[in-house]
Write an enzyme that holds these catalytic residues in place. Sequence first.
Site, PDB file in Angstrom:
ATOM      1  N   GLY A  50       0.826  -1.212   0.000  1.00 50.56           N
ATOM      2  CA  GLY A  50       0.000   0.000   0.000  1.00 50.56           C
ATOM      3  C   GLY A  50       0.857   1.257   0.000  1.00 50.56           C
ATOM      4  O   GLY A  50       0.408   2.326   0.417  1.00 50.56           O
ATOM      5  N   HIS A 112      12.107   0.734   0.503  1.00 47.28           N
ATOM      6  CA  HIS A 112      11.754  -0.656   0.831  1.00 47.28           C
ATOM      7  C   HIS A 112      12.901  -1.296   1.640  1.00 47.28           C
ATOM      8  O   HIS A 112      12.903  -2.508   1.848  1.00 47.28           O
ATOM      9  CB  HIS A 112      11.580  -1.493  -0.445  1.00 47.28           C
ATOM     10  CG  HIS A 112      10.357  -1.161  -1.256  1.00 47.28           C
ATOM     11  ND1 HIS A 112       9.144  -0.853  -0.699  1.00 47.28           N
ATOM     12  CD2 HIS A 112      10.160  -1.131  -2.607  1.00 47.28           C
ATOM     13  CE1 HIS A 112       8.252  -0.638  -1.670  1.00 47.28           C
ATOM     14  NE2 HIS A 112       8.847  -0.788  -2.825  1.00 47.28           N
ATOM     15  N   ARG A 266      -4.848  -1.742  -8.517  1.00 44.07           N
ATOM     16  CA  ARG A 266      -5.510  -2.944  -9.057  1.00 44.07           C
ATOM     17  C   ARG A 266      -6.901  -3.042  -8.461  1.00 44.07           C
ATOM     18  O   ARG A 266      -7.863  -2.618  -9.056  1.00 44.07           O
ATOM     19  CB  ARG A 266      -4.659  -4.195  -8.766  1.00 44.07           C
ATOM     20  CG  ARG A 266      -5.087  -5.439  -9.522  1.00 44.07           C
ATOM     21  CD  ARG A 266      -4.224  -6.622  -9.141  1.00 44.07           C
ATOM     22  NE  ARG A 266      -4.328  -6.949  -7.730  1.00 44.07           N
ATOM     23  CZ  ARG A 266      -5.193  -7.824  -7.225  1.00 44.07           C
ATOM     24  NH1 ARG A 266      -6.005  -8.492  -8.017  1.00 44.07           N
ATOM     25  NH2 ARG A 266      -5.237  -8.056  -5.922  1.00 44.07           N
TER      26      ARG A 266
HETATM   27  P1  A3P Z   1      -3.955  -4.824  -4.859  1.00 47.22           P
HETATM   28  O1  A3P Z   1      -3.076  -5.402  -5.907  1.00 47.22           O
HETATM   29  O2  A3P Z   1      -4.327  -5.806  -3.797  1.00 47.22           O
HETATM   30  O3  A3P Z   1      -5.144  -4.127  -5.409  1.00 47.22           O
HETATM   31  P2  A3P Z   1       2.149  -0.661  -3.508  1.00 47.22           P
HETATM   32  O4  A3P Z   1       1.661   0.728  -3.628  1.00 47.22           O
HETATM   33  O5  A3P Z   1       2.911  -0.927  -2.238  1.00 47.22           O
HETATM   34  O6  A3P Z   1       2.827  -1.111  -4.729  1.00 47.22           O
HETATM   35  O7  A3P Z   1       0.844  -1.553  -3.314  1.00 47.22           O
HETATM   36  C1  A3P Z   1      -0.105  -1.699  -4.339  1.00 47.22           C
HETATM   37  C2  A3P Z   1      -1.378  -2.185  -3.710  1.00 47.22           C
HETATM   38  O8  A3P Z   1      -2.032  -1.094  -3.047  1.00 47.22           O
HETATM   39  C3  A3P Z   1      -2.345  -2.701  -4.763  1.00 47.22           C
HETATM   40  O9  A3P Z   1      -3.118  -3.692  -4.103  1.00 47.22           O
HETATM   41  C4  A3P Z   1      -3.135  -1.442  -5.048  1.00 47.22           C
HETATM   42  O10 A3P Z   1      -4.363  -1.668  -5.683  1.00 47.22           O
HETATM   43  C5  A3P Z   1      -3.315  -0.883  -3.645  1.00 47.22           C
HETATM   44  N1  A3P Z   1      -3.622   0.560  -3.638  1.00 47.22           N
HETATM   45  C6  A3P Z   1      -3.145   1.516  -4.458  1.00 47.22           C
HETATM   46  N2  A3P Z   1      -3.693   2.697  -4.178  1.00 47.22           N
HETATM   47  C7  A3P Z   1      -4.549   2.491  -3.155  1.00 47.22           C
HETATM   48  C8  A3P Z   1      -5.438   3.358  -2.426  1.00 47.22           C
HETATM   49  N3  A3P Z   1      -5.544   4.634  -2.706  1.00 47.22           N
HETATM   50  N4  A3P Z   1      -6.160   2.806  -1.430  1.00 47.22           N
HETATM   51  C9  A3P Z   1      -6.062   1.494  -1.137  1.00 47.22           C
HETATM   52  N5  A3P Z   1      -5.257   0.631  -1.795  1.00 47.22           N
HETATM   53  C10 A3P Z   1      -4.504   1.122  -2.791  1.00 47.22           C
END
Ligand code: A3P
Length: 300
Positions: A50, A112, A266
């Site tokens: 997230g 990270h 996603r």
């Molecule tokens: P999913 O693939 O389960 O949908 P990161 O930003 O660490 O790469 O993580 C990506 C994950 O966070 C994805 O999860 C993405 O959809 C979700 N994500 C991105 N923006 C978000 C938001 N505004 N609120 C909640 N989840 C979000």
Amino acid sequence: PRERGWVHRHLYQYQGFWHTSRQLQGVLACQRHFEAQDTDILLVTTPKSGTTWLKAIMFSLMNRTCYPDTQQHPLLNDSPHNLVPFLEINLYAEKDVPDLTSFAPPRLFSTHLPFVSLPKSVQDSACKLVYLCRDPRDIFVSFWHFTNKLRPLNQGNNHLEEMFDLFCTGVSLSGPFWDHAVGYWKESLKNPRRVFFLKYEEMKEQPAYHLKRIAQFLGCPLSTEEEAEGVVNEILKLCTFDNLSNLEVNMNGKLASGEANSAFFRRGEVGDWKNYLTGEMVERFDKISKQKFSDSGLVL
Ligand code: A3P
């Protein structure tokens, strides 16, 4: 035998954690050159926890007085990843060492990096760390989709089962996931003024409550007037999955490194793992979590 998925053929282990070669160069450069300031704030995650969401929230929170009119907000035209760059993936991945002294304090960066690999200047300074963790089952599923979406044209998809096996043995970007989380969890218990530990699932459930806690931790608590003006709700509304993922910049834009901004959005839900993992896989994850977290009190 199946060919190993494309991501994992390019991972290198350093100080117990796995990185791409480009990222590893960034890690080494960052360890060598990054000079933390006491007022710095680092947003720390493993990929797919997230990060994008937390970047948007923390950027909006820390810059709330600069953009009182949300119609003019930088998030409307720029990816959260450009507004809050990664140390080792963006800033220190370039050939030349970046000059970060021009960033106005408090500087907000993300990383990270596992706790053991943080640059010495971070360990020695009073800068603050906000760690966002997520259910590893959802991280894994999210990561699997992400790697397949970003796969180079001539490479095959990563097979879910193979990637799952690797993830369980710790081989994933910035993995072992469990060791990464435990490293920061323990530090947050030891030093709660320095490390703030958040969970994606809790943020989804009570975003306003956690946003206010973050502000408190950062030393920029929301005033009564701000509360009355609905600042918290404005920030949260701006940063919802639906809002961010439907912005033109996040639907069709690209990062300088080439990834489509849309790859970071996603479903944005809790529990999608139920659609992908077998009972056996879940049991294996549970066993690892129990074993890795047992003496720390961390529950995910
Ligand atoms: P999913 O693939 O389960 O949908 P990161 O930003 O660490 O790469 O993580 C990506 C994950 O966070 C994805 O999860 C993405 O959809 C979700 N994500 C991105 N923006 C978000 C938001 N505004 N609120 C909640 N989840 C979000």
